[in-house]
Every structure is written in C-alpha cells, then in structure tokens.
Scaffold this motif. Structure first.
Motif, PDB file in Angstrom:
ATOM      1  N   ILE A  88      -1.488  -4.165  -5.338  1.00 24.98           N
ATOM      2  CA  ILE A  88      -0.766  -3.039  -4.505  1.00 24.98           C
ATOM      3  C   ILE A  88      -1.700  -1.895  -4.732  1.00 24.98           C
ATOM      4  O   ILE A  88      -2.141  -1.286  -5.780  1.00 24.98           O
ATOM      5  CB  ILE A  88       0.490  -2.761  -5.297  1.00 24.98           C
ATOM      6  CG1 ILE A  88       1.423  -3.772  -5.146  1.00 24.98           C
ATOM      7  CG2 ILE A  88       1.193  -1.511  -4.640  1.00 24.98           C
ATOM      8  CD1 ILE A  88       2.620  -3.948  -6.115  1.00 24.98           C
ATOM      9  N   ARG A  89      -2.064  -1.324  -3.517  1.00 25.22           N
ATOM     10  CA  ARG A  89      -3.065  -0.027  -3.478  1.00 25.22           C
ATOM     11  C   ARG A  89      -2.229   1.063  -3.465  1.00 25.22           C
ATOM     12  O   ARG A  89      -1.564   1.405  -2.746  1.00 25.22           O
ATOM     13  CB  ARG A  89      -4.204  -0.328  -2.300  1.00 25.22           C
ATOM     14  CG  ARG A  89      -4.947  -1.688  -2.331  1.00 25.22           C
ATOM     15  CD  ARG A  89      -5.732  -1.580  -1.075  1.00 25.22           C
ATOM     16  NE  ARG A  89      -5.248  -1.670  -0.221  1.00 25.22           N
ATOM     17  CZ  ARG A  89      -5.199  -0.666   0.939  1.00 25.22           C
ATOM     18  NH1 ARG A  89      -5.725   0.584   0.480  1.00 25.22           N
ATOM     19  NH2 ARG A  89      -4.456  -0.665   2.006  1.00 25.22           N
ATOM     20  N   ALA A 143       0.869  -1.231   0.107  1.00 26.12           N
ATOM     21  CA  ALA A 143       0.039   0.002  -0.087  1.00 26.12           C
ATOM     22  C   ALA A 143       0.890   1.208  -0.005  1.00 26.12           C
ATOM     23  O   ALA A 143       1.789   1.290   0.597  1.00 26.12           O
ATOM     24  CB  ALA A 143      -1.123   0.016   1.359  1.00 26.12           C
ATOM     25  N   ILE A 144       0.358   2.194  -0.773  1.00 31.29           N
ATOM     26  CA  ILE A 144       1.111   3.483  -0.757  1.00 31.29           C
ATOM     27  C   ILE A 144       0.122   4.642  -0.822  1.00 31.29           C
ATOM     28  O   ILE A 144      -0.860   4.571  -1.226  1.00 31.29           O
ATOM     29  CB  ILE A 144       1.782   3.666  -2.063  1.00 31.29           C
ATOM     30  CG1 ILE A 144       2.811   2.422  -2.613  1.00 31.29           C
ATOM     31  CG2 ILE A 144       2.551   4.742  -2.595  1.00 31.29           C
ATOM     32  CD1 ILE A 144       3.612   2.221  -3.900  1.00 31.29           C
ATOM     33  N   ALA A 186      -8.746  -0.569   4.561  1.00 31.75           N
ATOM     34  CA  ALA A 186      -9.080   0.150   3.304  1.00 31.75           C
ATOM     35  C   ALA A 186      -8.804  -1.001   2.078  1.00 31.75           C
ATOM     36  O   ALA A 186      -8.518  -0.516   1.310  1.00 31.75           O
ATOM     37  CB  ALA A 186      -8.252   1.388   3.377  1.00 31.75           C
ATOM     38  N   ALA A 187      -8.943  -2.124   2.494  1.00 29.39           N
ATOM     39  CA  ALA A 187      -8.722  -3.073   1.469  1.00 29.39           C
ATOM     40  C   ALA A 187      -9.361  -2.797   0.178  1.00 29.39           C
ATOM     41  O   ALA A 187      -8.797  -3.449  -1.129  1.00 29.39           O
ATOM     42  CB  ALA A 187      -9.047  -4.226   1.989  1.00 29.39           C
ATOM     43  N   VAL A 243      -4.190   8.912   6.416  1.00 26.29           N
ATOM     44  CA  VAL A 243      -3.028   8.072   5.940  1.00 26.29           C
ATOM     45  C   VAL A 243      -2.901   6.701   6.509  1.00 26.29           C
ATOM     46  O   VAL A 243      -2.843   5.611   5.935  1.00 26.29           O
ATOM     47  CB  VAL A 243      -1.655   8.800   6.108  1.00 26.29           C
ATOM     48  CG1 VAL A 243      -0.383   7.791   5.777  1.00 26.29           C
ATOM     49  CG2 VAL A 243      -1.669   9.973   5.530  1.00 26.29           C
ATOM     50  N   VAL A 244      -2.847   6.339   7.703  1.00 23.16           N
ATOM     51  CA  VAL A 244      -2.980   5.128   8.282  1.00 23.16           C
ATOM     52  C   VAL A 244      -3.956   4.303   8.022  1.00 23.16           C
ATOM     53  O   VAL A 244      -3.990   2.910   7.931  1.00 23.16           O
ATOM     54  CB  VAL A 244      -2.860   5.271  10.063  1.00 23.16           C
ATOM     55  CG1 VAL A 244      -2.752   3.940  10.614  1.00 23.16           C
ATOM     56  CG2 VAL A 244      -1.626   5.885  10.326  1.00 23.16           C
ATOM     57  N   PHE A 245      -5.161   4.881   7.904  1.00 22.65           N
ATOM     58  CA  PHE A 245      -6.369   4.165   7.242  1.00 22.65           C
ATOM     59  C   PHE A 245      -6.167   3.560   6.024  1.00 22.65           C
ATOM     60  O   PHE A 245      -6.412   2.414   5.760  1.00 22.65           O
ATOM     61  CB  PHE A 245      -7.583   5.028   7.591  1.00 22.65           C
ATOM     62  CG  PHE A 245      -8.848   4.408   6.865  1.00 22.65           C
ATOM     63  CD1 PHE A 245      -9.342   3.307   7.451  1.00 22.65           C
ATOM     64  CD2 PHE A 245      -9.142   4.997   5.534  1.00 22.65           C
ATOM     65  CE1 PHE A 245     -10.590   2.618   6.679  1.00 22.65           C
ATOM     66  CE2 PHE A 245     -10.247   4.399   5.027  1.00 22.65           C
ATOM     67  CZ  PHE A 245     -11.026   3.407   5.236  1.00 22.65           C
ATOM     68  N   LEU A 246      -5.659   4.381   5.184  1.00 25.40           N
ATOM     69  CA  LEU A 246      -5.552   4.122   3.793  1.00 25.40           C
ATOM     70  C   LEU A 246      -4.411   2.762   3.615  1.00 25.40           C
ATOM     71  O   LEU A 246      -4.482   2.038   2.657  1.00 25.40           O
ATOM     72  CB  LEU A 246      -5.305   5.181   2.919  1.00 25.40           C
ATOM     73  CG  LEU A 246      -6.411   6.160   2.594  1.00 25.40           C
ATOM     74  CD1 LEU A 246      -5.964   7.615   2.015  1.00 25.40           C
ATOM     75  CD2 LEU A 246      -7.540   5.448   1.928  1.00 25.40           C
TER      76      LEU A 246
END
Length: 244
Positions: free
Chosen positions: A172-173, A130-131, A227-228, A219-222
């Motif tokens: 990869i999100r 995740a980015i 946030a899948a 940010v942490v949530f995403l």
C-alpha cells in the motif's frame, strides 16, 4: 502516458468542488469507479448531474464514527485521495480554540480516520492500494499569518511518511502532493488581489500559480502503477517555490 484505473474503486474527499472535483472527474475519465465524499449534498448533486456514474457519500468528516461507518458502507476501496481541508489566515495571537479544533479536526483528524478505515479494508482483503494526501507548500515553508494552517499541513507530511513505512510491506503506497496557491474559484477571489498575489508570485520561479489540472495530474500519477516505486514522498506542485 496512458493511465487506466478500470476495475478500481476510488474514494475522494472534498469532492464536490475545486481540486477534489477535478480529481473525481479525472479518475472517472481514467475508468475508476469514484465515490465522491463531501458534506454538501447540493454540491454533490451538481457533480452527479454532470457525472452520472459517480457514487455519492454525504458525511461530515468531523464526525469520527459517522465517517468511518459511511466509508465502510462503500467498501471495497482501492484508491484514496484525502483532499478535504480548510484554511484560515490569522496571526497566532488571534487564533481561538474553536479555530484550532476545527482546523485540526478537518485537516488532520479526519484524514487519519479516512486513511485508517480505508487501509483496514485493503489489509483485510490482502489487496494493494494507493493513497494520496493533499498537503501544501505550507508544510515545508513558513507562510505569514498561516501558523495554524502550516502546523496542520506539517502533520499531514509526517503522517504520510509514517504510514508509508508501516504499510509498505502490504504493498500500500501513501504519498502526498504539496501545491502552491491553486486557482480554484476561491483561490482566484483571494489571490487575484495584487496585495495578496504579487508577493507570493515573486517567490515562485515560474511566476504563476497552479491550475487545478496541475494538481490533478500529480495526484493521478501517484495513484497509478506508473508510480509503483514511489511511497512516502511529498511532491511539490509549486512552480519552484520550495527551491528558493
């Protein structure tokens, strides 16, 4: 909502102060191994004093090859926050070539380089990731005398969507967060001036600027599994500024 990054390695750029430091500290609290990247070694050393487990990476993001080599030296990387950025407030006719080159190099070129390098590692390992890119409300709304800044943040939004499309099949999100004015130390100095702050506040329905933790939480949530099913999004953290 409990978020746990135990076993994950997270790279945060511009991590020595402000929003980047807040993100690095929060990720550490959530169990991640954090690699804090910044150009300022003294500022990173201060972070290390308060957070002994953090890994430090001192590099000038404007140097393409040095940045890629530095990031490769800390593989594997599972999570990335592209936070580093600069801003100038100038009318279009005052912008110089050096200003253009510097802002696009740090805000766009370096972000692309970091993302490219990190994704290469994820794909090679066949690992999900995740980015999160730190953009701005300025990517979606014109701000007076922010012509060059708006252009760089618009590029970040477009890059986020394009890479999300390209690397979704690899699980990869890639998302971005688009804050309004944030009350970092520098933000307080600039925007506490009523001549600067009051016109902006008048356009924000919640009638306040963002605090660092407001951006950190988004940010942490995403980055998290909560946030899948979210990728290619640009999440405003703007108190409703873009709704008006």
């Amino acid at each position: 909502m409990e978020i746990n990054f135990k076993g994950k390695r997270a790279l945060v750029t511009g991590a020595a102060q402000g929003i980047g430091r807040g993100i690095a500290e929060k990720l550490l609290q959530c169990g991640a191994t954090v690699i804090a990247l910044d150009v300022s070694k003294p500022a990173l050393d201060q972070l290390k004093t308060q957070c002994p487990s953090v890994e430090l990476l001192v590099v000038d993001l404007s140097n393409w090859s040095a940045t890629a080599d530095a990031i490769k030296s800390v593989f594997p990387i599972d999570l990335v926050v592209n936070n580093a950025g600069i801003a100038t407030i100038d009318p279009l006719t005052s912008i110089t070539e050096d200003q253009f080159d510097r802002m696009f190099t740090v805000n766009v070129k370096a972000l692309i380089n970091v993302t490219k390098t990190a994704i290469g590692d994820m794909v090679a390992r066949k690992s999900s990731g995740a980015i999160v890119n730190i953009s701005s409300q300025a990517s979606q709304a014109a701000l007076l005398n922010h012509t060059l800044y708006c252009a760089t943040k618009g590029a970040i939004d477009a890059f986020t969507r394009a890479t999300a499309l390209e690397y979704g099949p690899h699980n990869i999100r890639i998302n971005c967060v688009n804050p309004t004015v944030v009350m970092t130390e520098l933000g307080r100095k600039i925007w506490s001036d009523p001549k600067m702050g009051e016109p902006m506040l008048a356009k924000i329905p919640l009638k306040r600027f963002a605090e660092i933790e407001n951006v950190v939480d988004a940010v942490v949530f995403l980055l998290s599994d909560k946030a899948a099913m979210i990728t290619g999004s640009c999440l405003p953290v703007d108190g409703g500024f873009l709704a008006c």
